[in-house]
Design an enzyme around this catalytic site. Structure first.
Site, mmCIF file in Angstrom:
data_model
loop_
_atom_site.group_PDB
_atom_site.id
_atom_site.type_symbol
_atom_site.label_atom_id
_atom_site.label_comp_id
_atom_site.label_asym_id
_atom_site.label_seq_id
_atom_site.Cartn_x
_atom_site.Cartn_y
_atom_site.Cartn_z
ATOM 1 N N ASP A 47 -3.283 18.538 -12.227
ATOM 2 C CA ASP A 47 -2.607 18.079 -11.354
ATOM 3 C C ASP A 47 -2.748 16.075 -11.355
ATOM 4 O O ASP A 47 -4.200 16.432 -10.758
ATOM 5 C CB ASP A 47 -3.529 18.562 -10.068
ATOM 6 C CG ASP A 47 -1.783 18.263 -8.633
ATOM 7 O OD1 ASP A 47 -2.929 17.318 -8.459
ATOM 8 O OD2 ASP A 47 -1.594 18.966 -8.078
ATOM 9 N N HIS A 48 -1.806 15.364 -11.801
ATOM 10 C CA HIS A 48 -2.257 14.712 -12.354
ATOM 11 C C HIS A 48 -2.538 13.513 -11.105
ATOM 12 O O HIS A 48 -3.098 12.621 -10.539
ATOM 13 C CB HIS A 48 -0.952 13.599 -12.427
ATOM 14 C CG HIS A 48 0.368 13.479 -12.113
ATOM 15 N ND1 HIS A 48 1.408 14.485 -11.503
ATOM 16 C CD2 HIS A 48 0.486 12.613 -11.717
ATOM 17 C CE1 HIS A 48 2.715 13.966 -10.852
ATOM 18 N NE2 HIS A 48 2.237 12.397 -10.864
ATOM 19 N N HIS A 107 -0.080 18.976 -5.273
ATOM 20 C CA HIS A 107 -0.474 17.596 -5.233
ATOM 21 C C HIS A 107 -1.032 17.218 -3.760
ATOM 22 O O HIS A 107 -2.230 16.956 -2.939
ATOM 23 C CB HIS A 107 0.592 16.466 -5.555
ATOM 24 C CG HIS A 107 1.388 16.784 -6.199
ATOM 25 N ND1 HIS A 107 0.606 17.015 -7.700
ATOM 26 C CD2 HIS A 107 2.395 16.283 -7.073
ATOM 27 C CE1 HIS A 107 1.737 16.890 -8.779
ATOM 28 N NE2 HIS A 107 2.678 16.560 -8.769
HETATM 29 C C1 BG6 Z 1 5.981 15.639 -10.321
HETATM 30 C C2 BG6 Z 1 6.952 15.892 -9.817
HETATM 31 O O1 BG6 Z 1 4.978 16.507 -10.216
HETATM 32 O O2 BG6 Z 1 5.317 14.807 -9.454
HETATM 33 C C3 BG6 Z 1 7.894 15.110 -10.181
HETATM 34 O O3 BG6 Z 1 6.971 16.750 -11.214
HETATM 35 C C4 BG6 Z 1 7.618 14.478 -9.190
HETATM 36 O O4 BG6 Z 1 9.629 15.831 -9.025
HETATM 37 C C5 BG6 Z 1 6.011 13.068 -9.384
HETATM 38 O O5 BG6 Z 1 8.594 13.265 -9.050
HETATM 39 C C6 BG6 Z 1 5.502 12.209 -8.574
HETATM 40 O O6 BG6 Z 1 4.811 12.069 -9.090
HETATM 41 P P1 BG6 Z 1 4.297 10.484 -8.811
HETATM 42 O O7 BG6 Z 1 2.964 10.154 -9.590
HETATM 43 O O8 BG6 Z 1 4.956 10.033 -9.468
HETATM 44 O O9 BG6 Z 1 4.002 10.256 -7.366
#
Ligand code: BG6
Length: 492
Positions: free
Chosen positions: A179-180, A242
Site C-alpha cells: 500500500d504505497h 490507503h
Molecule cells: C492509487 C489510486 O492507488 O493512488 C489512484 O489507484 C490514485 O487512483 C493514487 O490517484 C493516489 O496516490 P498519490 O500517491 O498520488 O496520493
C-alpha cells in the site's frame, strides 16, 4: 544497510508502474549503495524483448529515471535482465525457474528472490500458484517473498479467497501486500508524531479530541484509467486501502515495540473496532458523488461519464465522504470523517485532529474565531505539520486570534525524502514487513467496507450526487459534520 544477495523478479515488466516507479526506485537504491553486493533484476513480460531491448526501454530511455549526468547507468543496466513468457502457461514457469537458477549462478544471489506482481489483479493468485508448482515458493536454499500490488481483492469474499490461495503455498511472512501510502515519509511520521512526543499522546483520545478528519483530494480525473476505475470507484480505489491504513496509524494504541508484528497487531485492532454500518448509517453517513462536466479556469472539462473507458450510464463514485465511529475505550463517541475524490479543486492529503473547545470561554469572540485547536498533518504536497492555536491580538482587551505554528519538510534541506516505492522495496529486501498490510487486517478493512458496497449495489434508491468538476464534491457533504461552527477544512 545490510542486505542479503538477491534477485528481484518483476512480473508486468513492460507496464507503466515498472517504468514510473519500480526501476527508478531500484536505481536510487543502487546509487545510494543500498543494494547488496550481488543483485539482479529480471523483468518478466509477454513482449518478446531480449535483455538489450529491455535495458534500453527500462533504463536508458526511461524518462522517469533521474540521471544526473553520472556514468553509473551502464553498470546499473548490467543488473537488468528480461525473460519473456506467458504467465498463464504452467510450462513456461519451468523455463523461468531454469533462467532464474542460471542468473543466480552467474550473479551469486544465493537463491533469494522477490517476486513483484505488477500485473492485473486476476493474476494475483495465478502467478504465485504457478511459481509454487515449480518449487519457486520454497525457502530451502534461500528466501522467497512475493509483493502483491493493490487492489487486494474486489470485496471481502475475493480478498479472503486470495489470502487463502496464497497461504496454501506461502507463509504469511513471505507475503508483502503493498500500500504505497505506508511508504510515504509523512505517513510514517504519524507514528513518530504520536509516540515520540510527550505533548500529543496524552491528548490523543476522546477526552480532548472532538473529531478526526482525513482528506485525500485529487485535482486530476480518471485520466486514461477509465476502464479500471469504472469497475472500482473511490471507495475501493482509495478508502478501503490507503485511507483506512491512515486511520489505523492515527487511531491505534501504542505498540509494544516498533516492529512489524506489534504495529500490525495494533492496526488490526482498530479495523476490528470500526463500528459496522447499518443500512440507515449507509444512507445517512455516506455520501457518494460523480464529477460532472464543468469549466475550470476558462477551460471546459469532461464529466466522468464522458471519459474514455467509462460506461455512459455509470454509477461508479468518483467522490466519497463518510462519517463513522471506532468502538473502543480511546475513541468512544469521537466521529471520524473521511473524504476522497477526483476532480476536486486541488491535490491535497491531510489528517486533521480537531481538539475540543475549552469548557469555559473567558475571552471576547473566542467561540466564533478559535474555539478549537487543530493539528494538521499534511501528507502531501507541502508536507509538514501545522498547529493552530489562539493568541491575543495586541492592543486593548483580550481579543483572540487563531495563529499557526508550522513545520515544513522542505526546511530539511539536508535530508533526502525517498519515494514511497524506494522505501517499501528496501524494506522488503530486508525482510521487514512493518509497512506492508497483513492479511488479517486487509480482511478486517474489507469487512467494514463490504456492506456499503453491497448496499449501493442492491439499493438503487441510495443516491449518487453529481458535482461539477473542480468543486469540493456534492453539496450535502457538509451535512455530515454536525455542530455549530463545525465544517470540513477546505485547504487551498
Ligand atoms: C492509487 C489510486 O492507488 O493512488 C489512484 O489507484 C490514485 O487512483 C493514487 O490517484 C493516489 O496516490 P498519490 O500517491 O498520488 O496520493
Amino acid at each position: 544497510v545490510n542486505n542479503d544477495n538477491q534477485i528481484l523478479v518483476i512480473f508486468g515488466a513492460s507496464g507503466d508502474l515498472t517504468a514510473r516507479k519500480l526501476i527508478p526506485a531500484i536505481y536510487n537504491l543502487y546509487k545510494k549503495k543500498y543494494l547488496p553486493e550481488k543483485y539482479a533484476i529480471v523483468g518478466v513480460g509477454r513482449s518478446a524483448y531480449d535483455n538489450d531491448t529491455f535495458r534500453k526501454k527500462a533504463v536508458f530511455e526511461n524518462e522517469h529515471l533521474k540521471k544526473n549526468g553520472d556514468d553509473s547507468l551502464d553498470e546499473f543496466a548490467q543488473l537488468v535482465h528480461y525473460h519473456s513468457m506467458d504467465t498463464s502457461d504452467a510450462e513456461d514457469y519451468k523455463k523461468l525457474a531454469e533462467r532464474l537458477y542460471s542468473i543466480d549462478g552467474y550473479h551469486g544471489t544465493n537463491c533469494n528472490a522477490i517476486f513483484y506482481l505488477s500485473v492485473p489483479p486476476s493474476l494475483y493468485s495465478v502467478i504465485p500458484k504457478h511459481l509454487a508448482s515449480v518449487g519457486l515458493n520454497k525457502e530451502t536454499n534461500g528466501w522467497t517473498r512475493v509483493i502483491i500490488e493493490k487492489p487486494f481483492g474486489y470485496d471481502l469474499e475475493s480478498a479472503r479467497a486470495l489470502n487463502k490461495s496464497l497461504l496454501e503455498d506461502y507463509h504469511e511472512n513471505q507475503i508483502y501486500r503493498i500500500d504505497h501510502y505506508l511508504g510515504k515519509e509523512t505517513v510514517q511520521n504519524l507514528l513518530v508524531t504520536r509516540f515520540s512526543n510527550s505533548i500529543f499522546e496524552p491528548l490523543w483520545n476522546r477526552n480532548y479530541i472532538h473529531r478526526v478528519e482525513i482528506t485525500s483530494a485529487e485535482s486530476v480525473g480518471v485520466e486514461k484509467r477509465g476502464g479500471y476505475y469504472d469497475g472500482s470507484g473511490a471507495m475501493r480505489d482509495m478508502v478501503q486501502n490507503h485511507l483506512l491504513q491512515l486511520i489505523g496509524l492515527v487511531a491505534m494504541e501504542p505498540p509494544v515495540k516498533s516492529d512489524a508484528h506489534n504495529i500490525r497487531n495494533e492496526k488490526l485492532k482498530v479495523f476490528q473496532s470500526l463500528r459496522p454500518m447499518t443500512k440507515d448509517d449507509i444512507r445517512n453517513d455516506v455520501v457518494r458523488g460523480q464529477y460532472l462536466a464543468s469549466t475550470i479556469k476558462g477551460e471546459s472539462v469532461k464529466g466522468y461519464r464522458e471519459e474514455e473507458g467509462v460506461n455512459p450510464e455509470s454509477r461508479t463514485e468518483t467522490f466519497v465522504a463518510l462519517k463513522f465511529f471506532i468502538d473502543n475505550w480511546r475513541w468512544a463517541g469521537v466521529p471520524f470523517y473521511i473524504r476522497s475524490g477526483k476532480k476536486l479543486p486541488t491535490r491535497v492529503s491531510e489528517v486533521v485532529i480537531h481538539f475540543k473547545p475549552n469548557h469555559h470561554h473567558l475571552f471576547m469572540n473566542q467561540t466564533e474565531v478559535n474555539a478549537q485547536n487543530m493539528l494538521v498533518i499534511r501528507i502531501q504536497p507541502d508536507e509538514g505539520i501545522l498547529i493552530k492555536f489562539g493568541m491575543k491580538v495586541p492592543g486593548a482587551g483580550f481579543k483572540v486570534k487563531n495563529v499557526n505554528m508550522d513545520f515544513q519538510y522542505s526546511e530539511l534541506t539536508d535530508a533526502y525524502v525517498p519515494d514511497a516505492y524506494e522505501r517499501l522495496l528496501l524494506d522488503c529486501m530486508q525482510g521487514d514487513a512493518t509497512l506492508y498490510a497483513r492479511g488479517d487486517s486487509v480482511e478486517a478493512a474489507w469487512e467494514f467496507i463490504d456492506p456499503i458496497l453491497k448496499a449501493w449495489k442492491e439499493d438503487p434508491t441510495i443516491p449518487i450526487y453529481g458535482y461539477p468538476a473542480g468543486t469540493w464534491g456534492p453539496e450535502n457533504v457538509d451535512d455530515l459534520i454536525e455542530g455549530k461552527n463545525m465544517a470540513w477544512r477546505y485547504p487551498c
